[in-house]
Scaffold this motif. Structure first.
Motif, PDB file in Angstrom:
ATOM      1  N   ARG A 122    -126.772 -99.457  13.331  1.00  0.00           N
ATOM      2  CA  ARG A 122    -125.961-100.229  12.938  1.00  0.00           C
ATOM      3  C   ARG A 122    -125.458-101.226  11.758  1.00  0.00           C
ATOM      4  O   ARG A 122    -124.105-101.482  11.332  1.00  0.00           O
ATOM      5  CB  ARG A 122    -124.950-100.594  14.185  1.00  0.00           C
ATOM      6  CG  ARG A 122    -124.771 -99.198  14.944  1.00  0.00           C
ATOM      7  CD  ARG A 122    -123.463 -98.669  14.506  1.00  0.00           C
ATOM      8  NE  ARG A 122    -123.621 -98.151  15.688  1.00  0.00           N
ATOM      9  CZ  ARG A 122    -122.580 -96.945  15.763  1.00  0.00           C
ATOM     10  NH1 ARG A 122    -122.154 -96.169  14.543  1.00  0.00           N
ATOM     11  NH2 ARG A 122    -122.663 -95.386  16.528  1.00  0.00           N
ATOM     12  N   ILE A 123    -125.858-101.975  10.910  1.00  0.00           N
ATOM     13  CA  ILE A 123    -125.845-102.881  10.328  1.00  0.00           C
ATOM     14  C   ILE A 123    -127.202-102.112   9.181  1.00  0.00           C
ATOM     15  O   ILE A 123    -126.284-102.514   7.431  1.00  0.00           O
ATOM     16  CB  ILE A 123    -127.346-104.477  10.333  1.00  0.00           C
ATOM     17  CG1 ILE A 123    -126.705-104.831  11.631  1.00  0.00           C
ATOM     18  CG2 ILE A 123    -127.402-104.449   9.337  1.00  0.00           C
ATOM     19  CD1 ILE A 123    -127.982-105.857  12.269  1.00  0.00           C
ATOM     20  N   PRO A 126    -125.405 -97.261   6.534  1.00  0.00           N
ATOM     21  CA  PRO A 126    -123.912 -97.074   6.465  1.00  0.00           C
ATOM     22  C   PRO A 126    -123.033 -95.809   8.288  1.00  0.00           C
ATOM     23  O   PRO A 126    -123.914 -94.763   7.865  1.00  0.00           O
ATOM     24  CB  PRO A 126    -123.524 -96.273   5.440  1.00  0.00           C
ATOM     25  CG  PRO A 126    -124.421 -95.954   4.985  1.00  0.00           C
ATOM     26  CD  PRO A 126    -125.834 -96.341   5.546  1.00  0.00           C
ATOM     27  N   ASP A 127    -121.882 -96.099   8.228  1.00  0.00           N
ATOM     28  CA  ASP A 127    -121.090 -94.971   8.626  1.00  0.00           C
ATOM     29  C   ASP A 127    -120.710 -93.169   8.103  1.00  0.00           C
ATOM     30  O   ASP A 127    -120.768 -93.932   6.596  1.00  0.00           O
ATOM     31  CB  ASP A 127    -119.800 -95.168   9.606  1.00  0.00           C
ATOM     32  CG  ASP A 127    -120.528 -96.777   9.702  1.00  0.00           C
ATOM     33  OD1 ASP A 127    -120.970 -96.286  11.316  1.00  0.00           O
ATOM     34  OD2 ASP A 127    -119.848 -97.412  10.619  1.00  0.00           O
ATOM     35  N   SER A 438    -124.790-108.659   6.452  1.00  0.00           N
ATOM     36  CA  SER A 438    -123.917-107.643   6.285  1.00  0.00           C
ATOM     37  C   SER A 438    -122.976-106.724   6.061  1.00  0.00           C
ATOM     38  O   SER A 438    -122.265-105.735   5.805  1.00  0.00           O
ATOM     39  CB  SER A 438    -125.076-106.709   7.217  1.00  0.00           C
ATOM     40  OG  SER A 438    -124.297-107.048   8.224  1.00  0.00           O
ATOM     41  N   GLN A 439    -122.146-107.788   6.604  1.00  0.00           N
ATOM     42  CA  GLN A 439    -120.785-107.792   6.473  1.00  0.00           C
ATOM     43  C   GLN A 439    -120.612-106.535   8.074  1.00  0.00           C
ATOM     44  O   GLN A 439    -119.604-105.616   7.908  1.00  0.00           O
ATOM     45  CB  GLN A 439    -120.071-107.227   5.118  1.00  0.00           C
ATOM     46  CG  GLN A 439    -120.038-108.341   4.450  1.00  0.00           C
ATOM     47  CD  GLN A 439    -119.890-108.299   3.000  1.00  0.00           C
ATOM     48  OE1 GLN A 439    -118.836-106.332   2.502  1.00  0.00           O
ATOM     49  NE2 GLN A 439    -119.771-109.265   1.670  1.00  0.00           N
ATOM     50  N   ARG A 440    -120.611-106.222   9.233  1.00  0.00           N
ATOM     51  CA  ARG A 440    -121.260-105.357  10.200  1.00  0.00           C
ATOM     52  C   ARG A 440    -120.857-106.074  11.215  1.00  0.00           C
ATOM     53  O   ARG A 440    -122.112-105.412  12.007  1.00  0.00           O
ATOM     54  CB  ARG A 440    -122.602-104.181   9.653  1.00  0.00           C
ATOM     55  CG  ARG A 440    -122.321-103.665   8.347  1.00  0.00           C
ATOM     56  CD  ARG A 440    -123.048-102.170   8.477  1.00  0.00           C
ATOM     57  NE  ARG A 440    -122.722-101.172   9.172  1.00  0.00           N
ATOM     58  CZ  ARG A 440    -122.280-100.023   9.030  1.00  0.00           C
ATOM     59  NH1 ARG A 440    -121.398 -99.648   7.770  1.00  0.00           N
ATOM     60  NH2 ARG A 440    -122.136 -99.352   9.802  1.00  0.00           N
ATOM     61  N   GLN A 443    -119.481-103.004  14.093  1.00  0.00           N
ATOM     62  CA  GLN A 443    -119.932-102.331  14.693  1.00  0.00           C
ATOM     63  C   GLN A 443    -121.911-102.793  15.226  1.00  0.00           C
ATOM     64  O   GLN A 443    -121.988-102.236  15.436  1.00  0.00           O
ATOM     65  CB  GLN A 443    -120.872-101.750  13.277  1.00  0.00           C
ATOM     66  CG  GLN A 443    -118.996-101.143  12.581  1.00  0.00           C
ATOM     67  CD  GLN A 443    -118.903-102.256  11.484  1.00  0.00           C
ATOM     68  OE1 GLN A 443    -119.452-103.016  11.644  1.00  0.00           O
ATOM     69  NE2 GLN A 443    -118.440-101.580  10.552  1.00  0.00           N
TER      70      GLN A 443
END
Length: 648
Positions: A122-123, A126-127, A438-440, A443
């Motif tokens: 999740r880090i 990408p989705d 990581s800006q996640r 998530q």
């Protein structure tokens, strides 16, 4: 390395000036690297205190120092002595910083490893876009994840990975050995990822019985004595004056009022209550009252309590010893009529005051086995205390509550191999910074919740196995004693604990009836009433006055008393007189040991000396006591000792 020297045996490396050390004290920060030989370290600069031996490869210093992201605290000393010829190097702060200044080049493998850790997808990945086909990134192959990372991952994640690799530390662990680091730092403030081999996450598992999950227990037996038919012992000149005695176990009993001159088919219509403590047998006895001699037996019946199921409504067969000289050798009893009864039970939840919860501890249980590219610690960092609560939630809806303590890491052993296990470790602060860069965060936190639930499922399977093992051991112990079922025993509340827990709680008291009161006559029957109070309390409960009720009054009167920790409930019965002082008829007491679980039954009454007669039957009063629940039974248990001291 700043400097490298060979030192002879017996030489002091560093310490106070009096030791003539090879390297005297200095204001600069430094540490030492032992290339060969053996050095003994001392906590005092003059060479005093406990000895600590270090060998080849050890790094030690005079003050706390760091190697990369690791704080070295256990090899700090004030003096060092060569026990053997040694080769020692000095590492200055500048040298250490230079050695670890650019760890990204040496730790590219760590960055590569993190990219393929399923827990961190999740880090690191990408989705998929809204138009992309649905695909679970956790189920991708390593090649698919690598392609997705290189093609579509943002620069922020790549830079975050590089920074994490730079500050991560490699650890090596022998199979079967425990990872010897500070537990709180290791498992709460660090992330561990397996690079080679496998590790086991172990903990002490404790199961504590949930009292609120136990089925309600039977606490009172309410018995309605309806009527009797075809009683034995009646005659043309002396009709029966019957009453019924119900006896539960050896001591609990109640008695109906006497039905005067009613013959063989009396109607009692009496509601009796007895506290139930898993007694096995109950006895019903119908007697014929005789004022001037002993009462005669009309009939009796003893039966198993298990036959009186909840809601029972029916008759019981009464018998009595066969009279006469000619008796059947096989049948010494004769039919003596039938007694019609109804039975129902009162149920109450089991509480900590009436039962001690069972508890069992299994130390050092293997919870999880982590293999290559699996991690531990990231859920704790992201979720905080909620992670452990989630794991302990594995016991939800089970009879036992789970408690996990003393988490630790052990190197997993594999058959046919004794290879060293390799881990990498990142501190809490570094890992949080990695997630932030990581800006996640959102998530990844959601993914942590999912992996925590997966771990909860694993632990649930473990505790079910432990519960089954526990039950099997208990059953085996019973069978060795010749028992097939655990005996159910009535658990009385300890009086000292009761006096603390129930202080200020209301006692609901029912004065049902009295028997064989003394006094009164043909033309002046008794007008009785009862007074109840806890000894030492000013509050009292006074029943109604029954005019011309005679010697066997029936009140069925209810009242409330507030309990203040007293040890005795006092009962007195009086004869009301409109024109003079009331006359005391009898007194009785109920001790705290008798009413801790409530009370239902007969209380013997003592008659004043001036009223005693040689042929007078025992005076009794039938009382019922029920308690409100204490405000917080569990909290009161913790303060029992203080309350006991206050009551003394």
């Amino acid at each position: 390395m700043s400097r490298l020297d060979r030192q002879s045996k017996g030489r002091w490396l560093f310490g106070s000036e009096n030791l003539n050390a090879a390297w005297p004290p200095t204001d600069g920060a430094r540490s030492f690297f032992l290339l060969s030989g053996k050095v003994v370290l001392f906590p005092e600069s003059n060479g005093g205190g406990p000895r600590t031996e270090v060998h080849r490869g050890a790094i030690f210093g005079e003050t706390q120092f760091r190697l990369g992201d690791e704080t070295m605290q256990d090899i700090v000393a004030a003096a060092g002595h060569c026990e053997e010829p040694c080769i020692v190097g000095i590492l200055s702060t500048d040298v250490l910083e230079a050695a670890y200044a650019d760890r990204a080049f040496g730790n590219r493998r760590i960055a590569q490893l993190v990219r393929h850790v399923p827990s961190f997808t999740r880090i690191t990945l990408p989705d998929p876009g809204p138009d992309a086909p649905k695909q679970d990134i956790t189920k991708m192959t390593a090649m698919q994840r690598s392609h997705l990372f290189e093609e579509k991952q943002t620069g922020a994640v790549k830079h975050a990975l590089a920074d994490l690799a730079q500050v991560s530390t490699a650890l090596h662990l022998h199979p079967g050995a425990e990872l010897l680091s500070d537990v709180s730092e290791l498992l709460e403030d660090s992330v561990l990822t397996v690079s080679k081999g496998a590790i086991e996450i172990r903990a002490d598992v404790t199961l504590i019985e949930r009292l609120d999950s136990l089925p309600p227990k039977k606490v009172r037996m309410r018995i309605f004595i309806e009527k009797a038919e075809k009683l034995a012992g009646d005659s043309i000149f002396d009709k029966l004056d019957p009453y019924c005695i119900v006896k539960l176990g050896d001591f609990k009993r109640f008695q109906t009022p006497v039905q005067w001159n009613v013959g063989v088919n009396p109607k009692f219509d009496y509601n009796g209550v007895l506290t139930f403590g898993n007694e096995e047998h109950i006895e019903f006895t119908v007697m014929d009252h005789d004022k001037f001699s002993a009462d005669d037996l009309c009939g009796t019946c003893s039966m198993a309590v298990s036959e009186l199921y909840d809601g029972y409504h029916g008759s019981v067969r009464l018998t009595r010893p066969r009279k006469g000289i000619l008796k059947d050798g096989e049948n010494l009893e004769e039919y003596a009529g039938s007694l019609f009864i109804q039975v129902r039970y009162d149920y109450e939840k089991v509480s900590a005051l009436t039962r001690t919860a069972k508890e069992r501890k299994w130390p050092d249980q293997a919870l999880f086995t982590l293999r290559e590219s699996e991690s531990w610690g990231f859920e704790q960092i992201m979720m905080g205390p909620v992670f452990k609560k989630t794991l302990e939630g594995a016991s939800a809806n089970l009879q036992f509550q789970l408690r996990l303590d003393n988490f630790h890491v052990i190197g997993a052993t594999s058959k046919g191999t004794n290879d060293m296990i390799t881990l990498w470790k990142a501190s809490k602060e570094r890992f949080i910074e990695f997630v932030r860069k990581s800006q996640r965060e959102r998530q990844f936190l959601q993914a942590c919740r999912g992996t925590s639930l997966d771990k909860q499922s694993v632990i649930r399977t473990l505790i079910k196995r432990l519960i089954g093992k526990w039950e099997a051991e208990e059953q085996a112990a019973l069978m060795r004693r010749g028992l097939f079922d655990a005996p159910v025993l009535e658990e009385a509340i300890d009086p000292s604990r009761f006096r603390v827990a129930y202080r200020g709680v209301k006692a609901h008291i029912t004065v049902r009836n009295a028997l064989n009161l003394s006094g009164g006559g043909w033309f002046d029957k008794l007008d009785p009433y009862a007074i109840l109070r806890f000894r030492g309390s000013k509050q009292e409960f006074r029943s109604s006055v029954l005019q011309d009720a005679g010697n066997d009054p029936v009140w069925n009167c209810e009242g409330v008393l507030v309990y203040g920790g007293e040890v005795t409930l006092e009962i007195s019965v009086w004869d009301y007189d409109k024109y003079s002082a009331d006359d005391m008829l009898a007194t009785g007491v109920i001790q705290v040991e008798q009413f801790t679980n409530g009370f239902e039954g007969m209380v013997p009454l003592s008659v004043p000396g001036d009223k005693k007669k040689s042929n007078m039957k025992q005076s009794m009063i039938i009382i019922g006591i029920m308690w409100d629940k204490p405000r917080d039974p569990n909290a009161t248990l913790t303060s029992t000792m203080g309350g006991m001291r206050a009551l003394q």
